[in-house]
Each structure stands twice: as structure tokens, then as C-alpha cells.
Scaffold this motif. Structure first.
Motif, PDB file in Angstrom:
ATOM      1  N   ARG A   1       0.855  -1.193   0.000  1.00 46.40           N
ATOM      2  CA  ARG A   1       0.000   0.000   0.000  1.00 46.40           C
ATOM      3  C   ARG A   1       0.885   1.234   0.000  1.00 46.40           C
ATOM      4  O   ARG A   1       1.799   1.352   0.818  1.00 46.40           O
ATOM      5  CB  ARG A   1      -0.912   0.036   1.226  1.00 46.40           C
ATOM      6  CG  ARG A   1      -2.048  -0.974   1.193  1.00 46.40           C
ATOM      7  CD  ARG A   1      -2.988  -0.747   2.366  1.00 46.40           C
ATOM      8  NE  ARG A   1      -2.327  -0.967   3.660  1.00 46.40           N
ATOM      9  CZ  ARG A   1      -2.641  -0.329   4.782  1.00 46.40           C
ATOM     10  NH1 ARG A   1      -3.581   0.608   4.774  1.00 46.40           N
ATOM     11  NH2 ARG A   1      -2.011  -0.608   5.899  1.00 46.40           N
ATOM     12  N   VAL A   2       0.591   2.157  -0.895  1.00 41.94           N
ATOM     13  CA  VAL A   2       1.350   3.401  -0.994  1.00 41.94           C
ATOM     14  C   VAL A   2       0.397   4.558  -0.734  1.00 41.94           C
ATOM     15  O   VAL A   2      -0.433   4.899  -1.585  1.00 41.94           O
ATOM     16  CB  VAL A   2       2.012   3.547  -2.379  1.00 41.94           C
ATOM     17  CG1 VAL A   2       2.711   4.890  -2.488  1.00 41.94           C
ATOM     18  CG2 VAL A   2       2.993   2.413  -2.625  1.00 41.94           C
TER      19      VAL A   2
ATOM     20  N   THR B   1       5.958   8.865  -4.604  1.00 38.85           N
ATOM     21  CA  THR B   1       6.559   7.536  -4.473  1.00 38.85           C
ATOM     22  C   THR B   1       6.794   6.957  -5.856  1.00 38.85           C
ATOM     23  O   THR B   1       5.952   7.081  -6.748  1.00 38.85           O
ATOM     24  CB  THR B   1       5.645   6.609  -3.660  1.00 38.85           C
ATOM     25  OG1 THR B   1       5.415   7.184  -2.380  1.00 38.85           O
ATOM     26  CG2 THR B   1       6.284   5.237  -3.482  1.00 38.85           C
TER      27      THR B   1
ATOM     28  N   THR C   1      -2.730   2.182  -4.196  1.00 37.42           N
ATOM     29  CA  THR C   1      -2.158   3.504  -3.984  1.00 37.42           C
ATOM     30  C   THR C   1      -3.257   4.499  -3.643  1.00 37.42           C
ATOM     31  O   THR C   1      -4.372   4.409  -4.168  1.00 37.42           O
ATOM     32  CB  THR C   1      -1.408   4.004  -5.231  1.00 37.42           C
ATOM     33  OG1 THR C   1      -2.343   4.318  -6.260  1.00 37.42           O
ATOM     34  CG2 THR C   1      -0.418   2.972  -5.741  1.00 37.42           C
ATOM     35  N   THR C   2      -2.944   5.430  -2.774  1.00 41.89           N
ATOM     36  CA  THR C   2      -3.821   6.579  -2.529  1.00 41.89           C
ATOM     37  C   THR C   2      -3.056   7.892  -2.620  1.00 41.89           C
ATOM     38  O   THR C   2      -3.660   8.961  -2.597  1.00 41.89           O
ATOM     39  CB  THR C   2      -4.488   6.489  -1.140  1.00 41.89           C
ATOM     40  OG1 THR C   2      -3.485   6.287  -0.135  1.00 41.89           O
ATOM     41  CG2 THR C   2      -5.501   5.360  -1.085  1.00 41.89           C
TER      42      THR C   2
ATOM     43  N   ILE D   1       2.472   9.270  -8.185  1.00 46.00           N
ATOM     44  CA  ILE D   1       3.044   7.938  -8.034  1.00 46.00           C
ATOM     45  C   ILE D   1       3.517   7.452  -9.399  1.00 46.00           C
ATOM     46  O   ILE D   1       2.786   7.573 -10.393  1.00 46.00           O
ATOM     47  CB  ILE D   1       2.016   6.942  -7.464  1.00 46.00           C
ATOM     48  CG1 ILE D   1       1.345   7.508  -6.196  1.00 46.00           C
ATOM     49  CG2 ILE D   1       2.661   5.596  -7.197  1.00 46.00           C
ATOM     50  CD1 ILE D   1       2.285   7.758  -5.062  1.00 46.00           C
TER      51      ILE D   1
ATOM     52  N   THR E   1      -5.723   1.913  -7.941  1.00 46.24           N
ATOM     53  CA  THR E   1      -5.181   3.262  -7.816  1.00 46.24           C
ATOM     54  C   THR E   1      -6.305   4.161  -7.342  1.00 46.24           C
ATOM     55  O   THR E   1      -7.275   4.383  -8.056  1.00 46.24           O
ATOM     56  CB  THR E   1      -4.602   3.744  -9.155  1.00 46.24           C
ATOM     57  OG1 THR E   1      -5.601   3.684 -10.162  1.00 46.24           O
ATOM     58  CG2 THR E   1      -3.421   2.871  -9.573  1.00 46.24           C
TER      59      THR E   1
ATOM     60  N   SER F   1      -5.802  12.050  -7.098  1.00 49.78           N
ATOM     61  CA  SER F   1      -4.435  11.529  -7.041  1.00 49.78           C
ATOM     62  C   SER F   1      -4.058  11.046  -8.433  1.00 49.78           C
ATOM     63  O   SER F   1      -4.897  10.532  -9.171  1.00 49.78           O
ATOM     64  CB  SER F   1      -4.329  10.376  -6.039  1.00 49.78           C
ATOM     65  OG  SER F   1      -4.481  10.836  -4.714  1.00 49.78           O
TER      66      SER F   1
ATOM     67  N   VAL G   1      -1.420   8.739 -10.968  1.00 48.37           N
ATOM     68  CA  VAL G   1      -0.533   7.585 -11.020  1.00 48.37           C
ATOM     69  C   VAL G   1      -0.114   7.386 -12.471  1.00 48.37           C
ATOM     70  O   VAL G   1      -0.951   7.415 -13.382  1.00 48.37           O
ATOM     71  CB  VAL G   1      -1.223   6.314 -10.489  1.00 48.37           C
ATOM     72  CG1 VAL G   1      -0.273   5.127 -10.542  1.00 48.37           C
ATOM     73  CG2 VAL G   1      -1.725   6.539  -9.059  1.00 48.37           C
TER      74      VAL G   1
END
Length: 661
Positions: free
Chosen positions: A433-434, A439, A467-468, A472, A488, A497, A499
């Protein structure tokens, strides 16, 4: 966590790989390496600089090596009290010095205990008019990337009234002094005294001073020291002076701009005193009086150095020793030394920002935990080839982390676990989990290997990645699973967000690319697995984009592949979590190849919500699964100009990860 070692790439020479252009200036070339064949995209050969390897070389690497505070708590200090407290603590610490710390009273010591790393953050970490002091018995210390300056007392050029060194050690062992600048101190810049052993001094600058680097103050002959790639400029003597050293190996040092005060004896370069055995290789002396000299009782061997505008003694006698009998090294050409040392010595922006798994940290999570909360300098966690059976969480408080697999192929380095959603919720099932911003992950495989067939559950969601965070990046990464492989997301519905995935491989069967983040998948392969059905083998996407966000998922310049029967896989369906009406999915399949497995009507309803109310479209799909029908909305050429990779990702901050190639 189980780590299964894999084969490591051989590391390049100490500097040549990093400075091809500089070395080429001297008429030297570097042979390229052919890429190894691999089933997935090969990792580019790493370009290593002299500061990319955060492990010591030379004598400090022997008899167990020098690791400093690796594995201990990482702290960032900005004041004298904090620096002194952590430096003298009995437990290991990695102490990051941020900004300038003025030491009071003037010239005072900061005592450094065993198992410590003291490293400047970026190139701005400073200790001003104070000394780092290692008492007898201190061992395993790394001091890097600092400027230590200005404890000089006016009128005391010879340092006879004070003992305000930059670093002083007595009877210490396993010490690495690297990439520091030492200048304008009260006595010596660096004093290595009283039988200190297994010391390496590398890539430092010694400047604006009388006595630079002294070694000895003992009648014993025990000290083993490596001194390489240092720049002695504007100094008079002790460049270095080595007294009664068992072994002193000096190579690729640069001596220039020597203080010229007319002293015929005590102005010199390298000095082997007492019973020292000294080897000098491929150094460069420019305008130096007495470049290298030795007592009659010492042994000094010199080879490959360049002398320019020098005068005085160049003593050579005895056989000294063979450094190769102790450790491997490869000197750089003497002609290249001035350019290399001027460019790379002293504090560097990138030092102190690499954590290694499993060497310094046993698990990926332990390395993540070691990153200070709120870190402002990017940190890279290098993960050696192998399989890491663990769950990893990058919390919001730890931004600017790069997870970097160091194998030749992304399949060499795998983070895997086997939790299904029924045992932890959909988010809790994720192997990784990110939640942090900024990141990046490269050259890695993320997997959830929960076996759907082995256990009968109410739900079979099992995420490899969630991911949140915002901004990213996944590059040359793979995501393996079945249902809900890659999610995502964002912290809440109305928060965007972003990604970006490039050169990725994603496989699954049901909703395995899903969530509400603005997500670009470019130049990648998406594999829709067969569930054994003749008519319905699942859904690739399940977007839950907020209705106020025009950009959800963009799959572009990619390939969708499948071994499922023809006409049995959906491109996607609209996900409204908890029945949320404002989650109106947006998906664009652009310039992407489609297999025969894709249904002729590829979008379908979900939980009572019609796909026709979502924002699904294709643009220039191709391959056996491509078609233009009433059930397949197509983006017009005019609209396509507003749905590019840049449109999806730039936001208000102009983020452009796709341009960093």
C-alpha cells in the motif's frame, strides 16, 4: 519475510562508469554492455557514481566491514543538543545533519560513540567551530557528506595553542570518512591517532589550512589506512603525514595550490614517517614542494603518478606492501584525477539517501520505517534480487521514496503476500500500500498469490498493490493477481491523485485495474486471464472516477492480451463504491491493441448502474478485438487532443513524469 537471493550485477569500477565524458577528455573509452535477453523488459545498466555505493572500500571494508548506524533508528538533527545526544548514545543511529549547526563553546567536542553514521542532508550539512571526537575503543563509525569548518584562532597558524580539529580519533577502529569538506580549523583538519585501525578516507576536500591529515602519535605499527580521491588544496603539510603505519595506501589523490610560505622542510605533500609502509598510486601533484618523502626507516613505493611544476623530494625505497593482497580496487588514470576529484569530492546532494535491503535492513518494511517522517530529500530503497514475502505500507508521512529493484529484470525482485479481502478487507488484502505522495517503484514485481481455488470464500478480491498518494510512478514493474490486482485510489472521492505506469505488466481477471485515481498506463501489457468460462471471463477496468474529474483511466500505446476464448472479456464496468452516485467512471482505451477475447460489446453494467452513464470510450483501437459499433463509443479526433498523457497528469503543478526519460 523470506528472502531468496538472486544473482547480483557486478559493480562497475570506482569512478569510470560515472564519468565517461570526463575520462573521454583524456582519450579513454568505455566498452558498452549488451543487454541480456529476458522474458520481460531488461533493467538498464546502472550508472554508478563515486557516491552511489554507500558502503566503504579499502581497509574500512575488512574484518567485518564498517556499517555505522545501519539498521538503527534514523534521526534528523538541526541543533547541537540533538546531535550530541544521538552521537554519544549507546545504540546505533543514522544521524542526518540538516543545515548548519554552530557548536558552543567555540572549539568544543561532539563525542561520537560506536555504531553511528553521521551524514549531511543534501550538500548543506555543516558543523561550525566544533570537533567530532572518537574516544579510544570507539568502533564502526561513518562520517559523510559534511562541511566541518572555522574553529581557527587568529594568529595560531601552527596550531600550538588549541587542539580544535575537525575530526579526531584515538584508538578507534573501522571508521569511514567520506565526501566531507574540512577547512580553517584550530589545529589539524583530520587527526587519526594512537593505533586507530581499518580506516578509509575518501573523496574529501582539505582546504585553507596548515596541517591537513595526520596519522600516528604512537610507537606501535598497527594502523591500516586507505586514502583515495581526496583533494588537498591551499594546505601546507600533512597531506598526509603517516607515522608508524603498518599499511598506508594512497591512490588517486590530488594535491594542488599548496601554501607557499618559504618553509624548506615543513611544506610537503605525502610523508611516510617512522616505520610506515606506504604505497602511492596514480595521484596528481601540481605545484607541490616535496611531493612524497620517506624517513630512512620507512618504505615507500610510488607508481603511476603525475608531477607537474613540483620540486624537492620524491623518495622511493623498500617494497612496502601489495594492497591487492588485502582488497580489490581499480585506480583511475592519474591524468583524470584533477577533473574527477574537483567534480566529485566534498559533500554531494545524493549521499546518505540510499537504504539497502537486505544488507542494512532485513525487510522492505523495515527500510521504509527507517525513512524519517516528513523527509524532504528523496530516499532510495535498493532491494536486492529475491522474493520478499511480506506486506509493505508506505504511510503518508514518508513521501519521496523510490523502491528500486536491483536485478537485471523486474521478475528478479518480487514482493508478495497472500491475503484475501475476507481476511482484511479489500485495502487490507493489498501486498503493498502506498499512501505517500511522490513515491516511485522501478524494476519490481508486486504479487498477491492467494489461491482462489484452494479456499472457498465469499469474495476473492486480493490486491497486489493499492495507492492513494499523488504523483506515483511505476516504471518497469509487474502486478500479478486475479481479482482486484491493482487499485489506484485517492484519499477521498473529491481528491485527485495521479498515477503513471510505463512499461508495466498487469494481469488479472475481475476488475483488476480499478479505483478513482487519475491513472495513465502507457506502453504496457495488460493480460486478461481466463477463468475457464466460454462467455464471461471477467472485466479489465472498474473505474470510480469522481464526476468532477474529467480524467480517470487512460490506457495508451499498449497491448491487451489474453488466452481466454473469443468474445469473453469485458473492457470494463462502472464501479460506484457503496452506491455512490457521484462516482462516474472515466476510461479511455487509446492506440492500444485488443485481442479476440474482447467482447463485441465490451462495456457492461455494474450493481444497477448503467455503463452508458459512465464515460467510456476508445480511440484508434486495433487488433482482432477492435471494432466500431453502437456499443463502442469512440472519441473524435478533436476531443482526442484534450485526452493526452499530459492532460491526464499535469494537474496544477505541471507534473510530467513521462518527460523524464
Amino acid at each position: 519475510m523470506t528472502h531468496i537471493p538472486g544473482k547480483r550485477l557486478p559493480r562497475p569500477g570506482p569512478v569510470l562508469a560515472a564519468v565517461t565524458a570526463l575520462v573521454a577528455t583524456f582519450g579513454l573509452g568505455l566498452a558498452g554492455e549488451a543487454k541480456a535477453a529476458a522474458p520481460r523488459a531488461a533493467t538498464p545498466a546502472k550508472t554508478a557514481g563515486p557516491f552511489d555505493d554507500d558502503r566503504p572500500h579499502g581497509f574500512a571494508s575488512l574484518t567485518g566491514g564498517t556499517t555505522g548506524g545501519a539498521g538503527g533508528r534514523v534521526v534528523t538533527v538541526t541543533d547541537q543538543a540533538s546531535l550530541a545526544r544521538y552521537a554519544s548514545a549507546p545504540e546505533p543511529y543514522v544521524i542526518r545533519v540538516a543545515g548548519s549547526i554552530a557548536v558552543e563553546p567555540f572549539g568544543s567536542d561532539i563525542v561520537v560513540a560506536s555504531d553511528k553514521t553521521i551524514v549531511g542532508v543534501g550538500d548543506t550539512g555543516e558543523i561550525v567551530h566544533g570537533e567530532l571526537h572518537l574516544n579510544p575503543g570507539t568502533h564502526n563509525v561513518v562520517i559523510r557528506n559534511l562541511t566541518i569548518r572555522d574553529s581557527y584562532v587568529e594568529g595560531d597558524w601552527d596550531g600550538k595553542t588549541t587542539d580544535f580539529d575537525a575530526i579526531q580519533m584515538d584508538g578507534a577502529d573501522h571508521v569511514w570518512i567520506d565526501h566531507n569538506t574540512f577547512t580553517h580549523m584550530g589545529d589539524g583538519l583530520l587527526d587519526i591517532r594512537k593505533d586507530s585501525q581499518y580506516v578509509t578516507v575518501s573523496w574529501n576536500r582539505f582546504t585553507h589550512h596548515n596541517k591537513a591529515l595526520g596519522i600516528g602519535w604512537t610507537s606501535d605499527v598497527r594502523t591500516q589506512i586507505t586514502i583515495d580521491h581526496n583533494w588537498f588544496s591551499g594546505t601546507k603539510q600533512r597531506n598526509p603525514s603517516a607515522d608508524n603505519c603498518a599499511y598506508a595506501h594512497l591512490y588517486n589523490n590530488y594535491l594542488s595550490g599548496q601554501v607557499a610560505d618559504g618553509d624548506p622542510v615543513w611544506t610537503y605533500g605525502n610523508y611516510a614517517r617512522g616505520r610506515t609502509k606506504m604505497v602511492i598510486e596514480n595521484s596528481y601533484y601540481d605545484g607541490v614542494q616535496h611531493p612524497y618523502q620517506a624517513d630512512a626507516t620507512a618504505e615507500l613505493v610510488q607508481r603511476g603518478s603525475i608531477l607537474r611544476h613540483t620540486s624537492g623530494r620524491t623518495d622511493e625505497h623498500g617494497t612496502a606492501f601489495d594492497p591487492h593482497a588485502f582488497y580489490d580496487y581499480r585506480p583511475d588514470p592519474a591524468a583524470a584525477v584533477p577533473a574527477l576529484v574537483e567534480r566529485f569530492s566534498g559533500p554531494q546532494q545524493r549521499i546518505g539517501t540510499v537504504l539497502r535491503v537486505p544488507g542494512e535492513y532485513p525487510t522492505v518494511q523495515s527500510a521504509v520505517d527507517a525513512v524519517p517522517d516528513g523527509n524532504t530529500v528523496p530516499v532510495t530503497i535498493e532491494i536486492a534480487p529475491g522474493t520478499y514475502r511480506e506486506k509493505v505500507y508506505v504511510p503518508p508521512s514518508k513521501p519521496r521514496i523510490t523502491l528500486l529493484g536491483t536485478g537485471r529484470d523486474r521478475s528478479d525482485t518480487v514482493i508478495v503476500y497472500d491475503t484475501p479481502a475476507e481476511y482484511g478487507g479489500s485495502s487490507g488484502s493489498a501486498t503493498v500500500r502506498v499512501a505517500a505522495n511522490d513515491t516511485t517503484a522501478r524494476h519490481l514485481t508486486f504479487s498477491n498469490d492467494f489461491d482462489e481455488a484452494a479456499v472457498e470464500l465469499k469474495g476473492e478480491q486480493a490486491l497486489a498493490m493499492k495507492t492513494t498518494g499523488d504523483r506515483i510512478v511505476f516504471e518497469d514493474t509487474a502486478f500479478l493477481g486475479n481479482q482486484d490486482t491493482l487499485m489506484t485510489d485517492s484519499p477521498k472521492l473529491t481528491t485527485t491523485s495521479r498515477v503513471y505506469l510505463r512499461n508495466a505488466y498487469i494481469e488479472g481477471d475481475v476488475d483488476f485495474v480499478y479505483g478513482r485515481a487519475t491513472t495513465v498506463i502507457e506502453r504496457s501489457v495488460i493480460r486478461a486471464l481466463s477463468r475457464g468460462s466460454a462467455t464471461n471471463n471477467g472485466y479489465i477496468t472498474a473505474a470510480s472516477t469522481w464526476k468532477g474529474n474529467p480524467y480517470g483511466f487512460l490506457i495508451t500505446d499498449s497491448r491487451i492480451v489474453s488466452d481466454a476464448p473469443a468474445g469473453s472479456v469485458h473492457l470494463g464496468r462502472p464501479w460506484h463504491p457503496g452506491g455512490e452516485p457521484d462516482a462516474v467512471g472515466q476510461v479511455l482505451i487509446r492506440n492500444t491493441g485488443l485481442p479476440a477475447a474482447i467482447k463485441s460489446a465490451p462495456w457492461t453494467d455494474m450493481s444497477g448502474f448503467s455503463w452508458k452513464d459512465a464515460r467510456f470510450a476508445e480511440y484508434r483501437s486495433h487488433g482482432p478485438g477492435a471494432a466500431v459499433t453502437v456499443d463502442r463509443p469512440q472519441l473524435s479526433d478533436a476531443d482526442a487532443r484534450s485526452y493526452t498523457v499530459a492532460d491526464y497528469l499535469r494537474g496544477t503543478d505541471g507534473w510530467a513524469p513521462y518527460a523524464r526519460r
